[in-house]
Design a protein around this motif. Structure first.
Motif, PDB file in Angstrom:
ATOM      1  N   GLU A   1       1.075  -6.418  -2.161  1.00  0.00           N
ATOM      2  CA  GLU A   1       1.140  -4.961  -2.116  1.00  0.00           C
ATOM      3  C   GLU A   1       2.380  -4.500  -2.866  1.00  0.00           C
ATOM      4  OE1 GLU A   1       0.788  -3.869   2.065  1.00  0.00           O
ATOM      5  OE2 GLU A   1      -1.379  -4.134   1.902  1.00  0.00           O
TER       6      GLU A   1
ATOM      7  N   ASP B   1       4.930  -1.860  -3.333  1.00  0.00           N
ATOM      8  CA  ASP B   1       5.538  -0.642  -2.789  1.00  0.00           C
ATOM      9  C   ASP B   1       7.046  -0.698  -3.006  1.00  0.00           C
ATOM     10  OD1 ASP B   1       6.502  -2.395  -0.891  1.00  0.00           O
ATOM     11  OD2 ASP B   1       5.397  -1.545   0.793  1.00  0.00           O
ATOM     12  N   HIS B   2       7.747   0.226  -2.366  1.00  0.00           N
ATOM     13  CA  HIS B   2       9.201   0.334  -2.542  1.00  0.00           C
ATOM     14  C   HIS B   2       9.927  -0.953  -2.124  1.00  0.00           C
ATOM     15  CE1 HIS B   2      12.989   1.473  -0.315  1.00  0.00           C
ATOM     16  NE2 HIS B   2      13.321   1.716  -1.554  1.00  0.00           N
ATOM     17  N   SER B   3       9.369  -1.671  -1.148  1.00  0.00           N
ATOM     18  CA  SER B   3      10.065  -2.848  -0.616  1.00  0.00           C
ATOM     19  C   SER B   3      10.177  -3.979  -1.644  1.00  0.00           C
ATOM     20  CB  SER B   3       9.374  -3.358   0.652  1.00  0.00           C
ATOM     21  OG  SER B   3       8.140  -3.958   0.337  1.00  0.00           O
TER      22      SER B   3
ATOM     23  N   ARG C   1      10.384  -5.547 -10.885  1.00  0.00           N
ATOM     24  CA  ARG C   1      10.861  -5.102 -12.205  1.00  0.00           C
ATOM     25  C   ARG C   1      11.951  -6.029 -12.738  1.00  0.00           C
ATOM     26  NH1 ARG C   1      13.739   0.146  -9.726  1.00  0.00           N
ATOM     27  NH2 ARG C   1      15.897  -0.523  -9.868  1.00  0.00           N
TER      28      ARG C   1
ATOM     29  N   PHE D   1      -2.946  -2.897  -2.901  1.00  0.00           N
ATOM     30  CA  PHE D   1      -2.309  -1.633  -2.539  1.00  0.00           C
ATOM     31  C   PHE D   1      -1.144  -1.344  -3.470  1.00  0.00           C
ATOM     32  CE2 PHE D   1       0.905   0.955  -0.534  1.00  0.00           C
ATOM     33  CZ  PHE D   1       0.172   1.999  -0.019  1.00  0.00           C
ATOM     34  N   MET D   2      -1.049  -0.095  -3.911  1.00  0.00           N
ATOM     35  CA  MET D   2       0.128   0.342  -4.675  1.00  0.00           C
ATOM     36  C   MET D   2       0.402   1.794  -4.325  1.00  0.00           C
ATOM     37  SD  MET D   2       0.699   0.378  -8.802  1.00  0.00           S
ATOM     38  CE  MET D   2       0.295   2.054  -9.291  1.00  0.00           C
ATOM     39  N   ASP D   3       1.691   2.149  -4.178  1.00  0.00           N
ATOM     40  CA  ASP D   3       2.017   3.565  -4.005  1.00  0.00           C
ATOM     41  C   ASP D   3       2.852   4.026  -5.203  1.00  0.00           C
ATOM     42  OD1 ASP D   3       4.593   2.705  -3.517  1.00  0.00           O
ATOM     43  OD2 ASP D   3       4.497   3.005  -1.352  1.00  0.00           O
ATOM     44  N   SER D   4       3.497   5.185  -5.092  1.00  0.00           N
ATOM     45  CA  SER D   4       4.157   5.738  -6.287  1.00  0.00           C
ATOM     46  C   SER D   4       5.352   4.901  -6.724  1.00  0.00           C
ATOM     47  CB  SER D   4       4.553   7.196  -6.060  1.00  0.00           C
ATOM     48  OG  SER D   4       5.633   7.287  -5.162  1.00  0.00           O
ATOM     49  N   SER D   5       5.832   4.016  -5.869  1.00  0.00           N
ATOM     50  CA  SER D   5       6.889   3.092  -6.309  1.00  0.00           C
ATOM     51  C   SER D   5       6.376   2.227  -7.458  1.00  0.00           C
ATOM     52  CB  SER D   5       7.334   2.182  -5.164  1.00  0.00           C
ATOM     53  OG  SER D   5       7.808   2.939  -4.081  1.00  0.00           O
TER      54      SER D   5
ATOM     55  N   ILE E   1       4.176   3.208  -9.647  1.00  0.00           N
ATOM     56  CA  ILE E   1       4.159   4.070 -10.837  1.00  0.00           C
ATOM     57  C   ILE E   1       5.504   3.966 -11.557  1.00  0.00           C
ATOM     58  CG2 ILE E   1       4.026   6.495 -11.616  1.00  0.00           C
ATOM     59  CD1 ILE E   1       1.370   5.337 -10.635  1.00  0.00           C
ATOM     60  N   GLY E   2       6.584   4.004 -10.762  1.00  0.00           N
ATOM     61  CA  GLY E   2       7.919   3.865 -11.343  1.00  0.00           C
ATOM     62  C   GLY E   2       8.084   2.539 -12.069  1.00  0.00           C
TER      63      GLY E   2
ATOM     64  N   GLN F   1      -8.180   1.819  -5.361  1.00  0.00           N
ATOM     65  CA  GLN F   1      -7.030   2.542  -4.777  1.00  0.00           C
ATOM     66  C   GLN F   1      -5.901   2.671  -5.802  1.00  0.00           C
ATOM     67  OE1 GLN F   1      -3.766   1.149  -3.713  1.00  0.00           O
ATOM     68  NE2 GLN F   1      -3.097   3.099  -2.875  1.00  0.00           N
TER      69      GLN F   1
ATOM     70  N   ILE G   1      -4.260   6.293  -7.912  1.00  0.00           N
ATOM     71  CA  ILE G   1      -2.858   6.712  -7.997  1.00  0.00           C
ATOM     72  C   ILE G   1      -2.390   6.727  -9.459  1.00  0.00           C
ATOM     73  CG2 ILE G   1      -1.703   4.467  -7.627  1.00  0.00           C
ATOM     74  CD1 ILE G   1      -0.096   6.104  -5.476  1.00  0.00           C
TER      75      ILE G   1
END
Lengths: 144, 101
Positions: free
Chosen positions: B19, B21-23, B29, B53-57, B59-60, B84, B88
């Motif tokens: 997944e 995410d921010h964590s 990167r 799963f991916m959130d806007s983190s 995208i960054g 999913q 996004i």
């Protein structure tokens, strides 16, 4: 409120996955599509990440998440007791990031807005921020 | 988040698993940037087959890598995204910026 859960956890990044999984498990008991469930998990992930990155910004504090259901509508609130947001309208603009980290996309509120039916943000400087989101489960079924 | 790295000529293939995410965004990167620098790589393929799963983190992470690859004069391709993740990507307008397959 027909049913609800309330969870408290410290603002550790590893709890983002826990929070969205918990919200997903709560919502999964309703008649809900896979896509709607994914939308809810994504929106929760954004709200909790905001609380960690902006609300507490490097320090650690508690985050409170409530998930409730009335009929077929799920309401989720994510609260932190951190710095608060000075200008909510500005923070909610797409691509605006209040973080110094240049790789924050600034899309958190935009994602919450697009993936949920409603979004409201209350914040007070030095007191904290509460994000409230709702989504009607099974709306995709209605349309068919 | 697990990541497997493969090199095909001047192209780096990063196969993500888990997944995004921010964590784990910073770790992802940093690892990709390091691997790109280490081999003098020019192009980047990010394989999302095992990302559910991916959130806007995320995208960054994608925008940041895109900028770096562009600065090197290379190309970036994002492949095998789940529905999913597609959603996004579309909301953020990334589908207009970079190549997806």
């Amino acid at each position: 409120m027909d049913n609800y859960i309330k969870i408290e956890f410290p603002s550790l990044s590893c709890n983002e996955a826990f929070a969205r999984a918990a919200a997903g498990a709560f919502a999964a008991r309703l008649d809900i599509t896979v896509e709607e469930l994914a939308d809810i998990k994504t929106a929760v992930s954004e709200a909790v990440t905001n609380a960690i990155v902006h609300g507490y910004a490097g320090s650690c504090g508690m985050i409170e998440m409530r998930c409730g259901v009335v009929g077929r509508t799920i309401e989720i609130t994510v609260s932190d007791f951190g710095r608060g947001i000075e200008d909510i309208a500005l923070a909610m603009q797409p691509l605006y990031s209040g973080s110094d980290d240049e790789e924050r996309s600034g899309m958190g509120f935009t994602v919450m807005q697009s993936f949920m039916d409603s979004l409201s943000v209350e914040s007070e400087l030095g007191v904290g921020t509460t994000v409230t989101m709702t989504k009607r489960a099974g709306a995709d079924f209605d349309e068919k | 988040m697990e990541m497997r790295i493969e090199r095909l000529g001047s192209t780096l293939v990063a196969k993500l698993d888990g997944e995004l995410d921010h964590s784990c965004a910073a770790e992802v990167r940093e690892r990709i940037d390091m691997e790109m620098n280490a081999g003098g790589m020019k192009n980047l393929v990010m394989d999302f087959d095992k990302v559910d799963f991916m959130d806007s983190s995320g995208i960054g992470v994608l925008i940041g890598r895109y900028k770096r690859v562009n600065a090197l004069g290379g190309k970036m391709l994002v492949i095998r995204t789940a529905p999913q993740v597609d959603k996004i990507i579309k909301i953020s307008g990334l589908d207009k910026l970079m190549d997806f397959e």
